[in-house]
Structure formats: C-alpha cells, structure tokens
Design a protein around this motif. Structure first.
Motif, short mmCIF file in Angstrom:
data_model
loop_
_atom_site.label_atom_id
_atom_site.label_comp_id
_atom_site.label_asym_id
_atom_site.label_seq_id
_atom_site.Cartn_x
_atom_site.Cartn_y
_atom_site.Cartn_z
N PHE A 188 6.54 9.80 16.45
CA PHE A 188 5.67 8.64 16.23
C PHE A 188 4.93 8.77 14.89
N GLY A 189 4.51 9.99 14.56
CA GLY A 189 3.85 10.21 13.28
C GLY A 189 4.78 9.95 12.11
N VAL A 190 6.05 10.34 12.24
CA VAL A 190 7.03 10.06 11.19
C VAL A 190 7.18 8.56 11.00
N CYS A 191 7.28 7.82 12.10
CA CYS A 191 7.42 6.36 12.00
C CYS A 191 6.20 5.73 11.34
N VAL A 192 5.02 6.18 11.73
CA VAL A 192 3.78 5.62 11.14
C VAL A 192 3.71 5.95 9.65
N ALA A 193 4.00 7.20 9.29
CA ALA A 193 3.91 7.61 7.89
C ALA A 193 4.94 6.87 7.03
N LEU A 194 6.19 6.78 7.52
CA LEU A 194 7.22 6.09 6.75
C LEU A 194 6.92 4.60 6.65
N GLY A 195 6.39 4.01 7.72
CA GLY A 195 6.02 2.60 7.67
C GLY A 195 4.93 2.36 6.64
N GLY A 196 3.90 3.22 6.65
CA GLY A 196 2.83 3.08 5.67
C GLY A 196 3.33 3.28 4.25
N PHE A 225 -5.63 -8.81 -3.77
CA PHE A 225 -6.06 -8.56 -2.40
C PHE A 225 -5.20 -7.48 -1.75
N MET A 226 -3.90 -7.57 -1.98
CA MET A 226 -2.99 -6.56 -1.43
C MET A 226 -3.30 -5.18 -2.00
N MET A 227 -3.56 -5.10 -3.30
CA MET A 227 -3.85 -3.81 -3.93
C MET A 227 -5.18 -3.22 -3.46
N ILE A 228 -6.19 -4.08 -3.32
CA ILE A 228 -7.52 -3.58 -3.00
C ILE A 228 -7.70 -3.32 -1.50
N VAL A 229 -7.08 -4.16 -0.67
CA VAL A 229 -7.30 -4.06 0.79
C VAL A 229 -6.09 -3.46 1.51
N LEU A 230 -4.92 -4.04 1.29
CA LEU A 230 -3.76 -3.63 2.07
C LEU A 230 -3.19 -2.28 1.62
N LEU A 231 -3.27 -1.98 0.34
CA LEU A 231 -2.74 -0.69 -0.12
C LEU A 231 -3.50 0.49 0.48
N PRO A 232 -4.85 0.49 0.49
CA PRO A 232 -5.56 1.59 1.16
C PRO A 232 -5.22 1.70 2.64
N ILE A 233 -5.03 0.55 3.30
CA ILE A 233 -4.65 0.59 4.72
C ILE A 233 -3.29 1.25 4.88
N SER A 234 -2.34 0.91 3.99
CA SER A 234 -1.00 1.50 4.06
C SER A 234 -1.05 3.00 3.81
N LEU A 235 -1.85 3.41 2.81
CA LEU A 235 -1.99 4.84 2.53
C LEU A 235 -2.71 5.55 3.69
N GLY A 236 -3.62 4.83 4.35
CA GLY A 236 -4.26 5.40 5.54
C GLY A 236 -3.26 5.65 6.66
N LEU A 237 -2.28 4.75 6.79
CA LEU A 237 -1.21 4.96 7.78
C LEU A 237 -0.38 6.19 7.44
N VAL A 238 -0.13 6.41 6.15
CA VAL A 238 0.60 7.61 5.73
C VAL A 238 -0.17 8.86 6.14
N TRP A 239 -1.47 8.85 5.84
CA TRP A 239 -2.30 10.00 6.21
C TRP A 239 -2.36 10.18 7.73
N GLY A 240 -2.52 9.07 8.47
CA GLY A 240 -2.58 9.15 9.92
C GLY A 240 -1.29 9.68 10.52
N GLY A 241 -0.15 9.23 9.97
CA GLY A 241 1.13 9.74 10.45
C GLY A 241 1.28 11.22 10.20
N TRP A 242 0.86 11.67 9.01
CA TRP A 242 0.92 13.10 8.70
C TRP A 242 0.02 13.90 9.62
#
Length: 350
Positions: free
Chosen positions: A68-76, A101-118
């Motif tokens: 599940f962590g791999v899926c979350v990290a790869l998705g992010g 908006f994508m760079m300021i808001v969505l990019l940090p969320i995506s990087l947060g998913l990478v960290w959460g998956g790891w």
C-alpha cells in the motif's frame, strides 16, 4: 490493517498510565484456565519441554503497509511529475492561474503522499522479519523482542494479562491478549505488548480460545504434552522463521490464509491477497532475522532427546490448495492490478 502498538516513530500502546476499570474487568489470571476450545491461530514458531516461542501481532498482516505504501508513494510521485511537466512545458495558455494553484497547493500534497508512502514502507521494510516472544516454562520468564532490537524480560507471574481492543479504519474493532508490565505500585503500566493476536477477523471469543491454548503450557502439569498434541495433530504448520527468513512459498500461503476455507474468495480478492504476498516478500527480504541475546539462549537450552520438540521442520507438506492455488491467484490478481494501472496511466497521457 491493524498495526496498533507498532513502535515506529512512537506509534505504540499508551504507557505511563494507570490500569483502566475495563482492563481489570477483562483480566486473564495466570492460574485460571479457559473452557473454550484451544486455538493457536498459527502463531507458534517452535515448542519444546523448556519454552514456547510465538510471533508478534503484526506478523500475520505483514506486507500490507509495504504494497500500500508503494502504491501511495508511486501515485504521489506520478502526480508530482505531471504537475511539474504541466507547469514548465505546457503550451502558453490563459490558464496560468490554475497551473500556479497546482504548483503551490497540489504539488506539496503530492510530495506529502510520497513521504507518507515511504513512511508506511519503513514500518515493515528494513527492520526485523518478526518480533518473537519466548515463554520459558521452567524459569517462568517471558522474553519480548522489542521493535528497536532490545529485549524485555519479565516474570510470567508478574504480567497483567487482559483483553485488548483496538479500532482500525480498515478492519474495525480487533482484539488481542494484551500483556502489561506494571510498576511496583501494581497500578501504573510501564510497557505493553500483544502476547496473542488471532487475526484482524478475530473476536473477543478468539482470545478465550488462544488463552485455552497458551495457559496450560505455562500452568498445567501436563501442559507440554497437551500443547504438543494440539500442534502436532490439529494444526499441521508452525511458522517457518526459526533462525531464518520465511520463503516466498510461505509468504504466498500466509497471505491467502485469511480465506483458506473459501478458494473462490481467494480468487475474488486475489488483487488484495496477491499484492499483500508481494509486499510481504519485499518486507521479509529487506529485513533482518532477530537473534536472542546469549543470556536468553543460555537459559533456554533444549535437551537433545526432548520428545516434545516441534519446529517448522516438522510441518506437513504445503499442498495444492495451500500454495499452488494461491500462487495462481497471485499471478491473476497482481497481473490484473498492474494491467488496470497501466490502462489508467495510458489514458491520462492521451
């Protein structure tokens, strides 16, 4: 799944607190047996006339956090890459506000998913294959292999044993045989661990059954013989992690055992079970095998002619429905999942 008590980044059972009234009401007394039918829930590593060794509560579900962590990290990572590409290489349009908006808001969320998956992956990978518990019948000591590699030793008779309850978003309410080490005041909980865990599908009655299996070994005059007969005649399998990592065959078999009596359900849920098997293999291959300290091994010497010695080497052969059918389901489930993800990604690129 239910990872309550996992001591990674301080996610563990609450300690330095007084016992609750509920824990007192649901206590298991060492001298009091259970009338329930005994069950060990595939938790025994080895057993002999001197001690019994058990796996931890997270062993049966190992692999879930990994896949599940791999899926979350790869998705992010995928969405983060898409956002950066869109911002820097998209044709000049009047939608720059949306791109910002994508760079300021969505990019940090995506990087947060990478960290959460790891973070999820690290709860299982690069750690220990399992965290064994050894109950010594002769010395009446309990040894618990902590998640940081140290060992807790506490007298069996000093443990406060009770019905533990935890709530998980995915598995609902789960139960375990909770062991508390108390301070000298007999009230304050200093450390806690799960001495027995039936599975995420177990209930409160399951703990009565596990207690009916474990309590006689430590307390009954014929406890060793009764335990030996139960394991030899009723179960057929001991966990194959005695001084070794479990092999890929057992990773597959163990992942599908939640639906062992329903082969059709193993096929229906093959993406989930199959991914869990793959995640379990990765977690096992990247983790270390726990080793007891010399002083624990010294007081756990087994007689060469002990007739009650049992390990995974005494297991029955894993047959068609235990291994090969789950292997087929793994190929179907993982292949279908990968194909679905590939189809979704290809459509996003269009």
């Amino acid at each position: 799944m239910d990872y309550a008590g996992l001591d990674y980044r301080n996610i563990r059972f609450p300690v330095d607190r007084p016992l609750t009234e509920d824990e007192r009401a649901k206590r298991y007394h060492q001298k009091t047996p259970s009338n329930a039918p005994p069950m060990d829930f595939l938790s025994v590593i080895k057993c002999n006339n001197h001690y019994i060794e058990l796996v931890d509560r997270w062993y049966s579900i190992k692999g879930f956090n990994t896949w599940f962590g791999v899926c979350v990290a790869l998705g992010g990572l995928f969405f983060a890459t898409m956002i950066v590409l869109a911002f820097f290489w998209a044709p000049v349009t009047d939608q720059r506000a949306a791109l910002w908006f994508m760079m300021i808001v969505l990019l940090p969320i995506s990087l947060g998913l990478v960290w959460g998956g790891w973070w999820l992956i690290r709860t299982e990978c690069g750690r220990w294959t399992h965290y064994p518990m050894r109950l010594n019948r002769k010395t009446r000591q309990v040894h618990f292999f902590r998640q940081n590699g140290t060992v807790l030793m506490v007298p069996w008779d000093d443990l406060f044993l009770t019905l533990g309850e935890e709530k998980s978003p995915l598995s609902g309410t789960t139960y375990d045989l909770r062991a508390h080490m108390l301070d000298t005041d007999g009230e304050t909980v200093l450390e806690s661990f799960s001495l027995g865990y039936p599975s995420p599908l177990g209930n409160a009655e399951s703990i009565d059954k596990f207690w009916a299996f474990l309590q006689p070994y430590m307390e009954a005059e014929d406890g060793v013989e009764r335990t030996w007969h139960h394991l030899k005649e009723n179960i057929g399998y001991l966990v194959p992690v005695d001084g070794r990592k479990e092999g890929w065959r057992w990773s597959i078999a163990r992942s599908f055992m939640l639906a062992a009596h329903w082969p059709y359900l193993q096929l229906v849920f093959s993406p989930f079970f199959g991914l869990n098997a793959v995640g379990r293999m990765l977690a096992m291959w990247t983790s270390k095998v726990p080793e007891w300290p010399a002083e624990v091994e010294q007081e756990s010497q087994v007689d060469a002619d002990d007739p009650y010695t049992l390990t995974w080497r005494d297991n029955d052969t894993i047959g068609w429905w235990e291994l090969y059918w789950p292997l087929i389901c793994t190929v179907i489930g993982v292949g279908g999942f990968v194909g679905l993800i590939g189809w979704m990604v290809s459509n996003l690129w269009r």
